[in-house]
Design a protein around this motif. Structure first.
Motif, PDB file in Angstrom:
ATOM      1  N   GLY A 197       0.841  -1.190   0.000  1.00 51.76           N
ATOM      2  CA  GLY A 197       0.000   0.000   0.000  1.00 51.76           C
ATOM      3  C   GLY A 197       0.872   1.233   0.000  1.00 51.76           C
ATOM      4  O   GLY A 197       2.008   1.214  -0.472  1.00 51.76           O
ATOM      5  N   ALA A 198       0.367   2.315   0.568  1.00 54.25           N
ATOM      6  CA  ALA A 198       1.109   3.574   0.575  1.00 54.25           C
ATOM      7  C   ALA A 198       1.279   4.064   2.013  1.00 54.25           C
ATOM      8  O   ALA A 198       0.435   4.805   2.493  1.00 54.25           O
ATOM      9  CB  ALA A 198       0.359   4.624  -0.264  1.00 54.25           C
ATOM     10  N   PRO A 199       2.301   3.695   2.718  1.00 51.33           N
ATOM     11  CA  PRO A 199       3.440   2.863   2.308  1.00 51.33           C
ATOM     12  C   PRO A 199       3.339   1.458   2.872  1.00 51.33           C
ATOM     13  O   PRO A 199       4.343   0.810   3.149  1.00 51.33           O
ATOM     14  CB  PRO A 199       4.600   3.592   2.988  1.00 51.33           C
ATOM     15  N   TRP A 200       2.117   0.959   3.075  1.00 55.00           N
ATOM     16  CA  TRP A 200       1.884  -0.246   3.860  1.00 55.00           C
ATOM     17  C   TRP A 200       2.487  -1.504   3.260  1.00 55.00           C
ATOM     18  O   TRP A 200       2.511  -1.682   2.041  1.00 55.00           O
ATOM     19  CB  TRP A 200       0.376  -0.454   4.048  1.00 55.00           C
ATOM     20  N   GLU A 201       2.912  -2.366   4.155  1.00 53.30           N
ATOM     21  CA  GLU A 201       3.243  -3.758   3.836  1.00 53.30           C
ATOM     22  C   GLU A 201       2.090  -4.572   4.410  1.00 53.30           C
ATOM     23  O   GLU A 201       1.961  -4.718   5.625  1.00 53.30           O
ATOM     24  CB  GLU A 201       4.589  -4.130   4.462  1.00 53.30           C
ATOM     25  N   ILE A 202       1.220  -5.083   3.539  1.00 55.39           N
ATOM     26  CA  ILE A 202      -0.070  -5.630   3.953  1.00 55.39           C
ATOM     27  C   ILE A 202       0.019  -7.154   4.001  1.00 55.39           C
ATOM     28  O   ILE A 202       0.213  -7.805   2.970  1.00 55.39           O
ATOM     29  CB  ILE A 202      -1.178  -5.181   2.991  1.00 55.39           C
ATOM     30  N   LEU A 203      -0.128  -7.706   5.195  1.00 55.82           N
ATOM     31  CA  LEU A 203      -0.035  -9.143   5.398  1.00 55.82           C
ATOM     32  C   LEU A 203      -1.426  -9.700   5.620  1.00 55.82           C
ATOM     33  O   LEU A 203      -2.160  -9.247   6.499  1.00 55.82           O
ATOM     34  CB  LEU A 203       0.852  -9.448   6.609  1.00 55.82           C
ATOM     35  N   SER A 204      -1.809 -10.688   4.828  1.00 64.29           N
ATOM     36  CA  SER A 204      -3.122 -11.301   4.941  1.00 64.29           C
ATOM     37  C   SER A 204      -2.997 -12.601   5.720  1.00 64.29           C
ATOM     38  O   SER A 204      -2.247 -13.501   5.335  1.00 64.29           O
ATOM     39  CB  SER A 204      -3.708 -11.568   3.550  1.00 64.29           C
ATOM     40  N   ILE A 205      -3.717 -12.680   6.843  1.00 64.01           N
ATOM     41  CA  ILE A 205      -3.677 -13.864   7.683  1.00 64.01           C
ATOM     42  C   ILE A 205      -5.110 -14.318   7.947  1.00 64.01           C
ATOM     43  O   ILE A 205      -6.059 -13.677   7.533  1.00 64.01           O
ATOM     44  CB  ILE A 205      -2.939 -13.594   9.011  1.00 64.01           C
ATOM     45  N   GLY A 206      -5.262 -15.437   8.632  1.00 66.55           N
ATOM     46  CA  GLY A 206      -6.594 -15.944   8.944  1.00 66.55           C
ATOM     47  C   GLY A 206      -6.926 -17.156   8.099  1.00 66.55           C
ATOM     48  O   GLY A 206      -6.603 -17.211   6.906  1.00 66.55           O
ATOM     49  N   LYS A 207      -7.593 -18.146   8.717  1.00 63.99           N
ATOM     50  CA  LYS A 207      -7.923 -19.390   8.027  1.00 63.99           C
ATOM     51  C   LYS A 207      -9.337 -19.373   7.450  1.00 63.99           C
ATOM     52  O   LYS A 207      -9.576 -19.892   6.373  1.00 63.99           O
ATOM     53  CB  LYS A 207      -7.765 -20.563   8.999  1.00 63.99           C
ATOM     54  N   LYS A 208     -10.285 -18.797   8.186  1.00 58.79           N
ATOM     55  CA  LYS A 208     -11.670 -18.828   7.738  1.00 58.79           C
ATOM     56  C   LYS A 208     -12.010 -17.654   6.825  1.00 58.79           C
ATOM     57  O   LYS A 208     -12.974 -17.714   6.070  1.00 58.79           O
ATOM     58  CB  LYS A 208     -12.599 -18.842   8.948  1.00 58.79           C
ATOM     59  N   ARG A 209     -11.218 -16.593   6.912  1.00 54.59           N
ATOM     60  CA  ARG A 209     -11.408 -15.442   6.033  1.00 54.59           C
ATOM     61  C   ARG A 209     -10.108 -14.659   6.016  1.00 54.59           C
ATOM     62  O   ARG A 209      -9.314 -14.725   6.968  1.00 54.59           O
ATOM     63  CB  ARG A 209     -12.557 -14.554   6.520  1.00 54.59           C
ATOM     64  N   PRO A 210      -9.832 -13.915   4.968  1.00 60.35           N
ATOM     65  CA  PRO A 210      -8.607 -13.107   4.952  1.00 60.35           C
ATOM     66  C   PRO A 210      -8.729 -11.912   5.886  1.00 60.35           C
ATOM     67  O   PRO A 210      -9.720 -11.175   5.836  1.00 60.35           O
ATOM     68  CB  PRO A 210      -8.479 -12.660   3.491  1.00 60.35           C
ATOM     69  N   ILE A 211      -7.755 -11.749   6.761  1.00 60.34           N
ATOM     70  CA  ILE A 211      -7.697 -10.608   7.670  1.00 60.34           C
ATOM     71  C   ILE A 211      -6.408  -9.856   7.345  1.00 60.34           C
ATOM     72  O   ILE A 211      -5.313 -10.400   7.482  1.00 60.34           O
ATOM     73  CB  ILE A 211      -7.683 -11.063   9.141  1.00 60.34           C
ATOM     74  N   ASP A 212      -6.540  -8.629   6.888  1.00 56.98           N
ATOM     75  CA  ASP A 212      -5.375  -7.847   6.478  1.00 56.98           C
ATOM     76  C   ASP A 212      -4.808  -7.070   7.653  1.00 56.98           C
ATOM     77  O   ASP A 212      -5.526  -6.340   8.341  1.00 56.98           O
ATOM     78  CB  ASP A 212      -5.746  -6.873   5.359  1.00 56.98           C
ATOM     79  N   LEU A 213      -3.510  -7.215   7.855  1.00 56.41           N
ATOM     80  CA  LEU A 213      -2.780  -6.377   8.793  1.00 56.41           C
ATOM     81  C   LEU A 213      -2.021  -5.340   7.989  1.00 56.41           C
ATOM     82  O   LEU A 213      -1.206  -5.676   7.119  1.00 56.41           O
ATOM     83  CB  LEU A 213      -1.794  -7.207   9.624  1.00 56.41           C
ATOM     84  N   TYR A 214      -2.288  -4.073   8.262  1.00 57.45           N
ATOM     85  CA  TYR A 214      -1.590  -2.975   7.588  1.00 57.45           C
ATOM     86  C   TYR A 214      -0.374  -2.623   8.436  1.00 57.45           C
ATOM     87  O   TYR A 214      -0.504  -2.088   9.535  1.00 57.45           O
ATOM     88  CB  TYR A 214      -2.531  -1.787   7.401  1.00 57.45           C
ATOM     89  N   THR A 215       0.804  -2.978   7.931  1.00 57.73           N
ATOM     90  CA  THR A 215       2.018  -2.831   8.714  1.00 57.73           C
ATOM     91  C   THR A 215       3.018  -1.949   7.985  1.00 57.73           C
ATOM     92  O   THR A 215       2.967  -1.791   6.768  1.00 57.73           O
ATOM     93  CB  THR A 215       2.676  -4.198   8.985  1.00 57.73           C
ATOM     94  N   LYS A 216       3.919  -1.386   8.764  1.00 63.64           N
ATOM     95  CA  LYS A 216       5.099  -0.716   8.201  1.00 63.64           C
ATOM     96  C   LYS A 216       6.253  -0.980   9.140  1.00 63.64           C
ATOM     97  O   LYS A 216       6.178  -0.684  10.331  1.00 63.64           O
ATOM     98  CB  LYS A 216       4.888   0.798   8.051  1.00 63.64           C
ATOM     99  N   SER A 217       7.292  -1.563   8.593  1.00 62.13           N
ATOM    100  CA  SER A 217       8.477  -1.861   9.383  1.00 62.13           C
ATOM    101  C   SER A 217       9.624  -0.971   8.934  1.00 62.13           C
ATOM    102  O   SER A 217       9.588  -0.375   7.857  1.00 62.13           O
ATOM    103  CB  SER A 217       8.867  -3.337   9.247  1.00 62.13           C
ATOM    104  N   GLY A 218      10.633  -0.892   9.780  1.00 64.51           N
ATOM    105  CA  GLY A 218      11.783  -0.048   9.462  1.00 64.51           C
ATOM    106  C   GLY A 218      13.036  -0.523  10.150  1.00 64.51           C
ATOM    107  O   GLY A 218      12.983  -1.088  11.250  1.00 64.51           O
TER     108      GLY A 218
END
Length: 564
Positions: free
Chosen positions: A354-375
């Motif tokens: 994303g802008a500037p997200w690093e988007i991690l999709s987790i979850g087994k029954k449905r996709p759950i997006d974590l909007y992250t930014k690391s440095g």
């Protein structure tokens, strides 16, 4: 008449139906975000497990060599949901803190990019995102003009960047296709070593005059950048770029007529009362300083590249920023929703950009997006992670050796415990708030809503003079009652005392081996059946002052059923 043959069968199948058909929930939350998390038993148990897990990782030596400050926060609670700090043995207490806590300052590296994007959105929203960057940067405007006037350069797509095509949005999403940096960490700084490895000696004209030890000023930066070759055409594939955010810092200054630091202070630091967040190097006594290279990287100057990765902050301040983003404190909810969206895929199926997200999709029954930014910057690493569906986030700051791995491991450990607990809490609260039987006086109209082992609220019985479940089967081309599942998902549309849901009925899927037959298409079916210009899938709950449902209206039936 009421068709009685079907409803009992559906009730018997409810417990197992989530395992027998592909439910295909809509993208987004299955239930409204849980509230009161500090006293929610599921969450308090999960946080105890987080404490135990992180402490065990420290005791086992996986995290012990690094100082850590982490917080888990609830957007709706100004108090910290969870806080944990660890002080490594190898720190210089003569110049830095002797004990790490939530107010200890770390360098946050590229998590600084969140501040840069937030400032752009505060000042101008999404309006400039499609603007060419050359509109705001005269050096790039001239480079674009030179490129257009020179037929050789214009036809050469390998050696010359087409700056007339690059937009602000592409820079913010790492889609501009430009160089990662200019001069920073250029290997010419290690010329004797790299020449021994087989690299040729370079003439002085090809050696950057600025770099890691002496940050490039604006003139040097653009002189070198316009000579840098493109990496990809614009909007081809995400390629990480710090230079892009240095350019965005200059663009922000052009838009506002103020320097970046003043905009940061006025738009974010003062409104959020961030007393431990800095653009310039703060007093070292406020920070944690690892024995090895700590002072070096604390004082490591990034100059005009600071908007890309040079800021300082504390876990408490980063949690405050996370809350502000989730609550749309500084921008409108519409801007926040648009910001929290992917702009490009990566080659990992669960990892978008994303802008500037690093988007991690987790979850087994449905996709759950974590909007992250690391440095990362030297001996310091950080991450900010936001679960928009739950209104919860966490931040981790670390200092020491191999801190990137420390932050990544701690993030995995927290996510594995926290996200399932948030889903369970949301479902439990939704059951308490909405589950039950709703009816219309003495008439033959009622609906029963519950939860099961799948997502959403589940309709198990629905009569409106006749059996509405039969109607939904007929309208959706379902002949086998065991294959019908009517599930209600929150839309996010609310008004005082009312909350909107939409019913989703997974259509029968043909047998197949590929994406055309196996992909979820429920997003296509929403609002596909309307009666009198009202979707038959639209449901609105009326709620009391505590948020508990007192009635429900299937809008197409023009009736309101009271909870019994």
């Amino acid at each position: 008449m009421k068709s009685s043959w079907y409803s009992p069968l559906l009730v018997l199948c409810t417990a197992s139906i989530a395992n027998s058909i592909k439910l295909c929930p809509l993208m987004g939350p299955s239930w409204p975000a849980p509230t009161g998390l500090s006293t929610d038993p599921t969450i308090t148990t999960a946080l105890q497990n987080v404490t135990t897990t992180i402490q065990q990782a420290i005791s086992a030596g996986n995290l012990s060599s690094n100082s850590i400050s982490l917080q888990i926060f609830d957007a709706k609670d100004p108090n910290t949901l969870f806080s944990l700090s660890h002080t490594a043995a190898e720190i210089d207490t003569t110049i830095g803190v002797s004990q790490v806590d939530e107010n200890t300052i770390f360098r946050i590296g590229s998590t600084s990019k969140v501040f840069t994007m937030l400032l752009l959105l505060i000042e101008n929203g999404f309006f400039p995102m499609q603007d060419p960057i050359a509109k705001y940067i005269p050096e790039l405007r001239q480079a674009a003009i030179d490129n257009l006037r020179n037929s050789t350069e214009w036809e050469d797509g390998i050696d010359f960047t087409k700056w007339n095509e690059v937009t602000i949005g592409e820079l913010g999403s790492h889609l501009a296709g430009i160089a990662r940096d200019y001069a920073v960490l250029d290997l010419t700084e290690q010329a004797p070593m790299v020449e021994e490895l087989g690299f040729p000696a370079l003439p002085e004209s090809q050696v950057p005059t600025c770099g890691s030890n002496n940050p490039c000023n604006r003139k040097e930066f653009f002189k070198g950048l316009v000579q840098s070759r493109p990496i990809f055409p614009t909007s081809s594939t995400p390629v990480y770029s710090n230079a892009a955010f240095q350019i965005l810092g200059y663009a922000l200054e052009a838009m506002t007529g103020k320097d970046f630091q003043n905009v940061l202070a006025y738009d974010v630091l003062k409104p959020l009362n961030l007393s431990r967040t800095f653009y310039n190097t703060p007093d070292i006594s406020l920070g944690v300083v690892p024995d090895s290279d700590g002072q070096k990287y604390w004082n490591f100057a990034m100059g005009d590249e600071t908007p890309a990765g040079g800021m300082y902050s504390s876990a408490k301040d980063m949690a405050t920023v996370g809350r502000a983003i989730l609550n749309s404190t500084l921008v409108s909810p519409g801007i926040t929703r648009r910001w929290m969206k992917p702009t490009a895929h990566t080659s990992s199926l669960g990892y978008d950009v994303g802008a500037p997200w690093e988007i991690l999709s987790i979850g087994k029954k449905r996709p759950i997006d974590l909007y992250t930014k690391s440095g990362d910057i030297g001996v310091y690493s950080s991450v900010l992670a936001l679960s928009v569906d739950h209104g919860v986030g966490f931040t981790i700051l670390s200092a020491g050796n191999n801190t990137h791995s420390t932050v990544a491991l701690a993030s995995d450990l927290i996510s594995a415990i926290l996200i399932p607990a948030l889903e369970q809490s949301a479902k439990d609260q939704a059951h308490q708030r909405f589950a039950g039987t709703y009816s219309l006086g003495a008439s033959n109209s009622s609906i029963t809503i519950t939860t099961d082992n799948g997502p959403g609220l589940v309709v198990t019985n629905w009569i409106n003079n006749s059996d509405m479940l039969n109607a939904f089967m007929a309208l959706n081309g379902i002949s086998d009652p065991s294959q019908l599942s009517i599930r209600l998902y929150p839309t996010g549309l609310e008004s005082p005392g009312r909350i909107s849901f939409r019913a989703v009925v997974p259509p029968p899927l043909p047998s197949g081996i590929g994406p055309f037959t196996s992909s979820c298409i429920t997003w296509v079916t929403v609002d596909s059946h309307v009666y009198g210009n009202v979707g038959i899938d639209e449901f609105v709950f009326n709620v009391d002052q505590n948020g508990n449902a007192v009635s429900v209206s299937p809008r197409a039936l023009h009736t309101t059923l009271e909870k019994t």
